[in-house]
Scaffold this motif. Structure first.
Motif, PDB file in Angstrom:
ATOM      1  N   ILE A 117       0.860  -1.195   0.000  1.00  0.00           N
ATOM      2  CA  ILE A 117       0.000   0.000   0.000  1.00  0.00           C
ATOM      3  C   ILE A 117       0.887   1.233   0.000  1.00  0.00           C
ATOM      4  N   ALA A 118       0.681   2.122  -0.955  1.00  0.00           N
ATOM      5  CA  ALA A 118       1.522   3.310  -1.098  1.00  0.00           C
ATOM      6  C   ALA A 118       1.076   4.413  -0.144  1.00  0.00           C
ATOM      7  N   GLY A 119       2.043   5.110   0.427  1.00  0.00           N
ATOM      8  CA  GLY A 119       1.755   6.243   1.296  1.00  0.00           C
ATOM      9  C   GLY A 119       2.826   7.294   1.138  1.00  0.00           C
ATOM     10  N   CYS A 120       2.609   8.440   1.753  1.00  0.00           N
ATOM     11  CA  CYS A 120       3.622   9.500   1.741  1.00  0.00           C
ATOM     12  C   CYS A 120       3.601  10.201   3.091  1.00  0.00           C
ATOM     13  N   GLY A 121       4.765  10.723   3.462  1.00  0.00           N
ATOM     14  CA  GLY A 121       4.890  11.413   4.730  1.00  0.00           C
ATOM     15  C   GLY A 121       6.145  12.247   4.729  1.00  0.00           C
ATOM     16  N   TYR A 122       6.665  12.538   5.909  1.00  0.00           N
ATOM     17  CA  TYR A 122       7.894  13.314   5.986  1.00  0.00           C
ATOM     18  C   TYR A 122       8.673  12.887   7.224  1.00  0.00           C
ATOM     19  N   GLU A 123       9.983  13.041   7.157  1.00  0.00           N
ATOM     20  CA  GLU A 123      10.869  12.646   8.245  1.00  0.00           C
ATOM     21  C   GLU A 123      11.603  13.873   8.786  1.00  0.00           C
ATOM     22  N   ILE A 124      11.662  13.976  10.116  1.00  0.00           N
ATOM     23  CA  ILE A 124      12.442  15.009  10.804  1.00  0.00           C
ATOM     24  C   ILE A 124      13.053  14.335  12.020  1.00  0.00           C
ATOM     25  N   HIS A 125      14.331  13.987  11.936  1.00  0.00           N
ATOM     26  CA  HIS A 125      14.923  13.313  13.087  1.00  0.00           C
ATOM     27  C   HIS A 125      16.440  13.444  13.077  1.00  0.00           C
ATOM     28  N   MET A 126      16.996  13.456  14.275  1.00  0.00           N
ATOM     29  CA  MET A 126      18.435  13.404  14.466  1.00  0.00           C
ATOM     30  C   MET A 126      18.800  11.951  14.748  1.00  0.00           C
ATOM     31  N   GLY A 127      19.706  11.375  13.967  1.00  0.00           N
ATOM     32  CA  GLY A 127      20.185  10.037  14.261  1.00  0.00           C
ATOM     33  C   GLY A 127      19.541   8.956  13.427  1.00  0.00           C
ATOM     34  N   HIS A 177       6.368  10.832   9.893  1.00  0.00           N
ATOM     35  CA  HIS A 177       5.290  11.755  10.227  1.00  0.00           C
ATOM     36  C   HIS A 177       4.303  11.796   9.058  1.00  0.00           C
ATOM     37  N   GLY A 178       3.056  12.142   9.354  1.00  0.00           N
ATOM     38  CA  GLY A 178       2.039  12.119   8.309  1.00  0.00           C
ATOM     39  C   GLY A 178       1.628  10.711   7.927  1.00  0.00           C
ATOM     40  N   PHE A 179       1.935   9.746   8.776  1.00  0.00           N
ATOM     41  CA  PHE A 179       1.659   8.334   8.498  1.00  0.00           C
ATOM     42  C   PHE A 179       0.183   8.097   8.212  1.00  0.00           C
ATOM     43  N   PHE A 180      -0.696   8.834   8.913  1.00  0.00           N
ATOM     44  CA  PHE A 180      -2.132   8.603   8.783  1.00  0.00           C
ATOM     45  C   PHE A 180      -2.796   9.502   7.745  1.00  0.00           C
ATOM     46  N   ASP A 181      -2.017  10.228   6.955  1.00  0.00           N
ATOM     47  CA  ASP A 181      -2.608  11.096   5.937  1.00  0.00           C
ATOM     48  C   ASP A 181      -3.201  10.313   4.775  1.00  0.00           C
ATOM     49  N   THR A 182      -2.731   9.102   4.538  1.00  0.00           N
ATOM     50  CA  THR A 182      -3.203   8.287   3.411  1.00  0.00           C
ATOM     51  C   THR A 182      -4.334   7.379   3.882  1.00  0.00           C
ATOM     52  N   PRO A 183      -5.524   7.481   3.306  1.00  0.00           N
ATOM     53  CA  PRO A 183      -6.661   6.677   3.784  1.00  0.00           C
ATOM     54  C   PRO A 183      -6.372   5.186   3.843  1.00  0.00           C
ATOM     55  N   ALA A 184      -5.737   4.630   2.799  1.00  0.00           N
ATOM     56  CA  ALA A 184      -5.495   3.183   2.770  1.00  0.00           C
ATOM     57  C   ALA A 184      -4.531   2.748   3.873  1.00  0.00           C
ATOM     58  N   ILE A 185      -3.547   3.596   4.196  1.00  0.00           N
ATOM     59  CA  ILE A 185      -2.618   3.282   5.287  1.00  0.00           C
ATOM     60  C   ILE A 185      -3.360   3.280   6.619  1.00  0.00           C
ATOM     61  N   THR A 186      -4.214   4.264   6.820  1.00  0.00           N
ATOM     62  CA  THR A 186      -4.999   4.325   8.052  1.00  0.00           C
ATOM     63  C   THR A 186      -5.894   3.106   8.183  1.00  0.00           C
ATOM     64  N   ARG A 187      -6.541   2.709   7.076  1.00  0.00           N
ATOM     65  CA  ARG A 187      -7.404   1.519   7.116  1.00  0.00           C
ATOM     66  C   ARG A 187      -6.608   0.282   7.506  1.00  0.00           C
ATOM     67  N   ARG A 188      -5.408   0.131   6.943  1.00  0.00           N
ATOM     68  CA  ARG A 188      -4.607  -1.048   7.258  1.00  0.00           C
ATOM     69  C   ARG A 188      -4.229  -1.057   8.739  1.00  0.00           C
ATOM     70  N   TRP A 189      -3.819   0.093   9.272  1.00  0.00           N
ATOM     71  CA  TRP A 189      -3.446   0.137  10.683  1.00  0.00           C
ATOM     72  C   TRP A 189      -4.646  -0.158  11.575  1.00  0.00           C
ATOM     73  N   LEU A 190      -5.787   0.428  11.272  1.00  0.00           N
ATOM     74  CA  LEU A 190      -6.993   0.171  12.057  1.00  0.00           C
ATOM     75  C   LEU A 190      -7.370  -1.301  12.023  1.00  0.00           C
ATOM     76  N   SER A 191      -7.256  -1.916  10.849  1.00  0.00           N
ATOM     77  CA  SER A 191      -7.566  -3.340  10.739  1.00  0.00           C
ATOM     78  C   SER A 191      -6.637  -4.167  11.617  1.00  0.00           C
ATOM     79  N   GLY A 192      -5.352  -3.784  11.667  1.00  0.00           N
ATOM     80  CA  GLY A 192      -4.381  -4.514  12.459  1.00  0.00           C
ATOM     81  C   GLY A 192      -4.625  -4.429  13.957  1.00  0.00           C
ATOM     82  N   ILE A 193      -5.318  -3.376  14.415  1.00  0.00           N
ATOM     83  CA  ILE A 193      -5.606  -3.241  15.847  1.00  0.00           C
ATOM     84  C   ILE A 193      -7.044  -3.665  16.162  1.00  0.00           C
ATOM     85  N   GLY A 194      -7.690  -4.317  15.197  1.00  0.00           N
ATOM     86  CA  GLY A 194      -9.018  -4.846  15.437  1.00  0.00           C
ATOM     87  C   GLY A 194     -10.153  -3.882  15.188  1.00  0.00           C
ATOM     88  N   LEU A 195      -9.892  -2.838  14.405  1.00  0.00           N
ATOM     89  CA  LEU A 195     -10.937  -1.847  14.127  1.00  0.00           C
ATOM     90  C   LEU A 195     -11.226  -1.767  12.628  1.00  0.00           C
TER      91      LEU A 195
END
Length: 508
Positions: free
Chosen positions: A390-400, A440-458
């Motif tokens: 499942i394709a998604g997009c987001g952004y990264e901001i981190h040290m290390g 970051h922005g992990f939940f901006d993509t509807p299909a990614i959010t659906r997959r995560w919700l399914s994995g936690i039983g929702l």
């Protein structure tokens, strides 16, 4: 030489009075009327940041405003970003890149240089747009800070910008806010204030008309409108103040009638707007948790980003949160860490160079087989990825960097800042109940959010296609409609140069 864009400033009587909201509304209203509009905030203080297409870091409030203006965010819109790491110190991001860590006192000594950098950024913007909407910071009448001001009236004066002053009636004392602000200013600064917007009104507007009359008679300046509270749409908040105090959940305040997702409210929480898409889902509830408590009733728990990972890890240990989190996972709970939260889920966070404080190592929660080393340079990327195809997009901001064993990474990274790659990100436990990612922005993509919700039983929780960026765009239109209904937009337009007024009158 191309004519410089006009400027209009939106300043405030205090922090969190609605400057960002009013600026965002004007961005959408005026771009809808045909102007090329850009936001600008010389100095922003927030751990809620984002990344531009060029890989530059800037405050999310100006990204929101750029989205409302239908333009690509650029670090010129927020040349100075302060990311607090303590009560008296912050990382300074200059023109999109981490520059220095500075105490409040040492930062003051750099203000003239930063004012020059901010003026240059504004000048560049003024070559590309018709109108720049300047947002202030905090109160524009902090008399102890005004000599070194780079973002409020001094910047408005440089830009020759008339000022709309925003006050918040919900916190009380709106008359004193307005009159007191003017009383703290010089006659020249008072003259720059063109009028007022009163924000967050509740009740019958007609009952406030005597108050409007009093303000106008006392100050000789117009009230451009009174904005009521809105609840039928949602705009990203700039600062974590919106998730503080009474809005934090307690163990006896969680709903039993619908599934609940909890976010641990870390002391140095960053990018809490990552979870706005979850908060807008109608069939589940998102709560922020500060006081250590049992997590058994939660469908999932999220450890968010942090500007001080090691310090917040120690806070989790000292407060007892670590014990609750480990018990929750042992009992079958689902736990997600994002950015700093991902680093906390691992075995160790090493800081050999003292990026976040004294050099050393901090033991993690040990819930993922990940070891992190904090080091420069900071990663700031716009990133595309796939999760199980499942394709998604987001952004990264981190040290290390974090090392995850082969075969346990969470995401396949395909592109960073426009450059193709074949990398991995994140980690997932063998039982798939604990996972972490830098995205970051992990939940901006509807299909990614659906997959995560399914994995936690929702899997039954509906995720509309109008989700993430699409939902934000609709909200900007709703905000514009709300503001236009209650503000005298024509009176605000009358503050602009005549050529812009004529252009806007021809399009209205």
């Amino acid at each position: 030489m191309k004519k410089q864009a006009a400027c209009l400033a939106v300043l405030g009587t205090g922090s969190d009075v609605g400057k960002s909201i009013v600026t965002t509304a004007l961005c959408r209203i005026l771009v809808n009327r045909g102007l090329r509009v850009a936001p600008f905030k010389a100095q922003n203080m927030s751990n809620n940041s984002g990344v531009t297409a060029e890989g530059a870091e800037m405050g999310r409030a100006q990204i929101v405003q750029a989205e409302a203006a239908r333009v690509a965010p650029h670090c010129d819109m927020n040349p100075v970003l302060l990311k607090p790491v303590s009560d008296v110190g912050a990382q300074v991001v200059l023109n999109g890149a981490a520059w220095i860590d500075a105490s409040a006192r040492s930062y003051t000594g750099k203000k003239e240089f930063l004012f020059a950098e901010s003026r240059a950024a504004l000048d560049r913007l003024r070559q590309r747009y018709d109108l720049i909407l300047l947002e202030g910071a905090g109160s524009c009448a902090e008399v102890n800070l005004m000599a070194h001001d780079i973002v409020n009236l001094r910047m408005a004066a440089y830009a020759r910008a008339p000022v709309v002053l925003v006050a918040d009636i919900d916190r009380g004392g709106v008359f004193a806010q307005i009159v007191g602000t003017l009383a703290c200013l010089s006659p020249e600064e008072q003259d720059r204030i063109s009028g007022f917007v009163i924000n967050r009104f509740r009740g019958d507007l007609t009952l406030f008309q005597p108050g409007i009359d009093w303000i106008e008679q006392r100050t000789g300046k117009p009230v451009f409108g009174v904005l009521p509270w809105f609840k039928h749409f949602h705009i990203e908040a700039e600062d974590a103040v919106v998730i503080e105090g009474p809005k934090l959940a307690r163990h006896n305040s969680l709903d039993a009638d619908r599934p609940t997702i909890g976010v641990i409210r870390l002391p140095h929480i960053s990018n809490f707007t990552d979870f706005d898409p979850l908060a807008q889902l109608p069939d589940c509830r998102l709560v922020y948790l500060e006081q250590p408590q049992s997590l058994a009733q939660l469908q999932a728990v999220i450890l968010p980003g942090s500007k001080a990972t090691s310090t917040d890890l120690q806070w989790l240990d000292q407060t007892g949160w670590q014990e609750h989190l480990r018990r929750y996972v042992d009992d079958g709970g689902h736990l997600l860490g994002i950015c700093g939260g991902y680093q906390m889920l691992g075995t160790w966070v090493h800081d050999p160079d003292g990026i976040e404080g004294p050099p050393g190592s901090t033991r993690g929660l040990g819930l993922l087989p990940v070891e992190t080393v904090l080091k420069a340079p900071k990663t700031t990327t716009r990133t595309t990825f796939t999760w199980g195809g499942i394709a998604g997009c987001g952004y990264e901001i981190h040290m290390g960097q974090s090392r995850c064993p082969d075969g346990q990474s969470l995401l396949c990274v395909q592109d960073r800042n426009g450059t193709s790659c074949n990398d991995a990100d994140g980690c997932i436990s063998a039982d798939q109940r604990v996972m972490g990612t830098y995205m970051h922005g992990f939940f901006d993509t509807p299909a990614i959010t659906r997959r995560w919700l399914s994995g936690i039983g929702l899997s039954h929780v509906a995720v509309d296609q109008l989700h993430g960026p699409a939902a934000r765009d609709r909200a900007y239109d709703q905000l514009a409609e709300h503001a236009a209904a209650y503000l005298d937009i024509e009176a605000i337009i009358a503050l602009l140069p005549r050529d812009l007024q004529e252009r806007l009158s021809h399009r209205s």
